[in-house]
Scaffold this active site. Structure first.
Site, PDB file in Angstrom:
ATOM      1  N   HIS A   1      43.603  38.673  49.364  1.00  0.00           N
ATOM      2  CA  HIS A   1      42.584  37.517  49.601  1.00  0.00           C
ATOM      3  C   HIS A   1      42.228  37.055  48.011  1.00  0.00           C
ATOM      4  O   HIS A   1      42.948  36.896  47.242  1.00  0.00           O
ATOM      5  CB  HIS A   1      41.252  38.206  50.259  1.00  0.00           C
ATOM      6  CG  HIS A   1      40.384  37.021  50.770  1.00  0.00           C
ATOM      7  ND1 HIS A   1      40.688  35.725  50.555  1.00  0.00           N
ATOM      8  CD2 HIS A   1      39.238  37.156  51.218  1.00  0.00           C
ATOM      9  CE1 HIS A   1      39.476  34.942  51.164  1.00  0.00           C
ATOM     10  NE2 HIS A   1      38.827  35.788  51.694  1.00  0.00           N
TER      11      HIS A   1
ATOM     12  N   HIS B   1      50.507  32.405  53.042  1.00  0.00           N
ATOM     13  CA  HIS B   1      49.188  31.934  53.578  1.00  0.00           C
ATOM     14  C   HIS B   1      48.984  32.190  55.153  1.00  0.00           C
ATOM     15  O   HIS B   1      50.106  31.754  55.850  1.00  0.00           O
ATOM     16  CB  HIS B   1      48.756  30.569  53.078  1.00  0.00           C
ATOM     17  CG  HIS B   1      47.264  30.666  53.033  1.00  0.00           C
ATOM     18  ND1 HIS B   1      46.492  30.318  54.186  1.00  0.00           N
ATOM     19  CD2 HIS B   1      46.144  30.647  52.212  1.00  0.00           C
ATOM     20  CE1 HIS B   1      45.350  29.888  54.088  1.00  0.00           C
ATOM     21  NE2 HIS B   1      44.860  30.318  52.790  1.00  0.00           N
TER      22      HIS B   1
ATOM     23  N   ASP C   1      45.805  30.610  44.507  1.00  0.00           N
ATOM     24  CA  ASP C   1      45.818  31.833  43.483  1.00  0.00           C
ATOM     25  C   ASP C   1      47.212  31.616  42.417  1.00  0.00           C
ATOM     26  O   ASP C   1      46.944  32.514  41.246  1.00  0.00           O
ATOM     27  CB  ASP C   1      45.646  33.138  44.083  1.00  0.00           C
ATOM     28  CG  ASP C   1      44.458  33.362  44.797  1.00  0.00           C
ATOM     29  OD1 ASP C   1      44.521  33.679  46.306  1.00  0.00           O
ATOM     30  OD2 ASP C   1      43.164  33.208  44.293  1.00  0.00           O
TER      31      ASP C   1
END
Ligand code: SDX
Length: 428
Positions: A266, A307, A364
């Site tokens: 995460h 994702h 990210d």
């Protein structure tokens, strides 16, 4: 909601069951299975791949199209035309502020940026090499000990001031966790600086000399906060909601969200991406790491890729890539990690394994390169993610508490041993 129905025929049941289908304003319909328990039936969905846990009007993601809307506004337009505090206002209030509302909100947040001076003592209980996320889990949860005056979760004014306090104080606490880790004195917030500039000043200023915040870096930092502000019912937001469903105070709920965010699957992925790019070290090693990511017997995954919802490009990753270029150009940095990241992305996006599984770069993937270029250590990356996500967490918590809720208590499929009698020690 239309009166559409799903019919469920169950082995051993006399009659098929009729379940209502609920429609939202965007996205897939859902089957309301709440009544199944009355028939002694439960569903099984580890990881909540097919399960909606709540109704929400805050953020909407279309994973197939790579669309992210905050209160209906596309993230690309907000990133280009808005700023972080305006997005905080939008998330909390549902509408973009008029000029006077915007100015008043900025003023309110500025007047809550300091933390109780006694909180400094909490930091001194940590080792200097403590991970800043460990410190943030502790100090944010501890905030509830300083605000006994506003912990009535059923009081709308208490919920509002708590939202303001959290949005205002997270950068201060984040910068304090960094300063503590490098043995430098804490730098107080400054009300003459904008939100992101104030954060960078608290991070990098020292008492010895004036520190001028680079406006390009401040704008990039503001955009990084903005891109992380909210994201539907992700793991940390779901943690905040589940903790909130017990009636726990909001500071404890946000601390729970920070803890959940820390994992590398995460919010910890931004730190893991930089570690991965460091391990790759050179473009000639990329193929080896791609092969490892594809190997079902290797636990290695391409950090910053994939994702649960986006099966197309994460729209935030695109904006982040542009920001990365701006920051590196401003600083005159040619970071080999950026070249490795871009090459890695190109190879992966042309590889059948990633295409078949619809794995694209997520938010990210580029964040770490920007933050590293700004002189921020990788241990602070998830702290910055948590700071950016705070308005999303607290808005989702308010939506649940204000809208009516039940305690979250999932069921299970028991696979353990059936009932048996105790065996005395002498007989074992
Ligand atoms: C965030 O939910 C949110 O909204 C989160 C977030 C937010 O803003 O709050 O967007 C922020 O957390 C972004 C994600 C950051 N995490 C990473 O970058 C870590 C690497 N990615 C993965 O671990 C993974 O993609 C997840 C955790 C993000 C999603 O996992 P899922 O949805 O459970 O997908 P999966 O593990 O079932 O994968 C499906 C397939 C599997 O292969 P098969 O078993 O079908 O052969 O895809 C493979 C996986 O092995 N796969 C990957 C991969 N991600 C998935 N293979 C290699 N590298 C990867 N990164």
């Amino acid at each position: 909601m239309a009166d559409k129905k799903a019919t469920l025929s169950v082995h051993g049941a006399n009659e098929p069951l009729e379940l209502p289908i609920l429609s939202g304003s965007e996205g897939s319909d859902v089957i309301d299975i709440n009544s199944l328990a009355q028939h002694g039936l439960f569903t099984y969905d580890p990881g909540f791949v097919s399960t909606a846990a709540c109704m929400s009007a805050i953020t909407y993601i279309d994973g197939d199209k790579g669309v992210l809307l905050h209160r209906g506004y596309p993230i690309e337009q907000l990133a280009e035309h808005s700023d972080y505090l305006e997005l905080c206002y939008l998330l909390l209030n549902g509408e973009l502020p008029k000029r006077a509302e915007r100015e008043a909100f900025v003023e309110v947040i500025k007047n809550h940026t300091m933390v109780h001076d006694q909180l400094r003592n909490l930091f001194s209980g940590f080792r200097r090499d403590a991970h800043p996320m460990a410190i943030m889990c502790g100090v944010v949860g501890a905030l509830s000990a300083f605000y006994h005056d506003s912990l009535d979760i059923d009081d709308a004014e208490h919920r509002t001031i708590t939202a303001h306090r959290l949005i205002a104080k997270m950068p201060t606490l984040a910068a304090m966790s960094y300063k503590y880790s490098i043995g430098q004195p804490f730098v107080y917030p400054r009300n003459d600086l904008d939100y992101a500039a104030n954060f960078l000043h608290m991070m990098f200023a020292t008492p010895c000399e004036e520190y001028e915040v680079n406006p390009v870096l401040a704008k990039a930092m503001d955009r990084i906060f903005l891109l992380h502000a909210d994201h539907e019912q992700n793991a940390s937001t779901s943690t905040v909601r589940l903790a909130g469903s017990t009636g726990a105070n909001p500071f404890a709920c946000i601390a729970a969200g920070i803890a959940a965010l820390w994992g590398p699957a995460h919010g910890g992925a931004n730190e893991a991406v930089l570690d991965m790019l460091g391990d790759i070290g050179d473009e000639k090693n990329i193929d080896k790491f791609i092969a490892r990511a594809k190997d079902p017997n290797d636990t290695f995954r391409l950090m910053g890729f994939g994702h649960r919802v986006y099966k197309n490009y994460d729209p935030r990753a695109k904006v982040m890539q542009e920001t990365c270029r701006e920051v590196l150009d401003e600083l005159g940095i040619e970071d080999p990690m950026l070249r490795i990241a871009q090459r890695l992305e190109k190879i992966a996006l042309e590889d059948e394994y990633f295409i078949e599984r619809r794995l694209y770069p997520n938010v990210d993937f580029y964040t770490g390169i920007i933050l590293k270029a700004m002189g921020i250590p990788s241990t602070m990356f998830t702290v910055i993610f948590a700071t950016g996500r705070t308005p999303g967490w607290i808005t989702q918590w308010i939506e649940m508490i204000a809208g009516g809720y039940r305690i979250g208590r999932p069921r299970q499929l028991y696979t353990g041993v059936s009932r048996r009698d105790y065996v005395p020690l002498a007989k074992r």
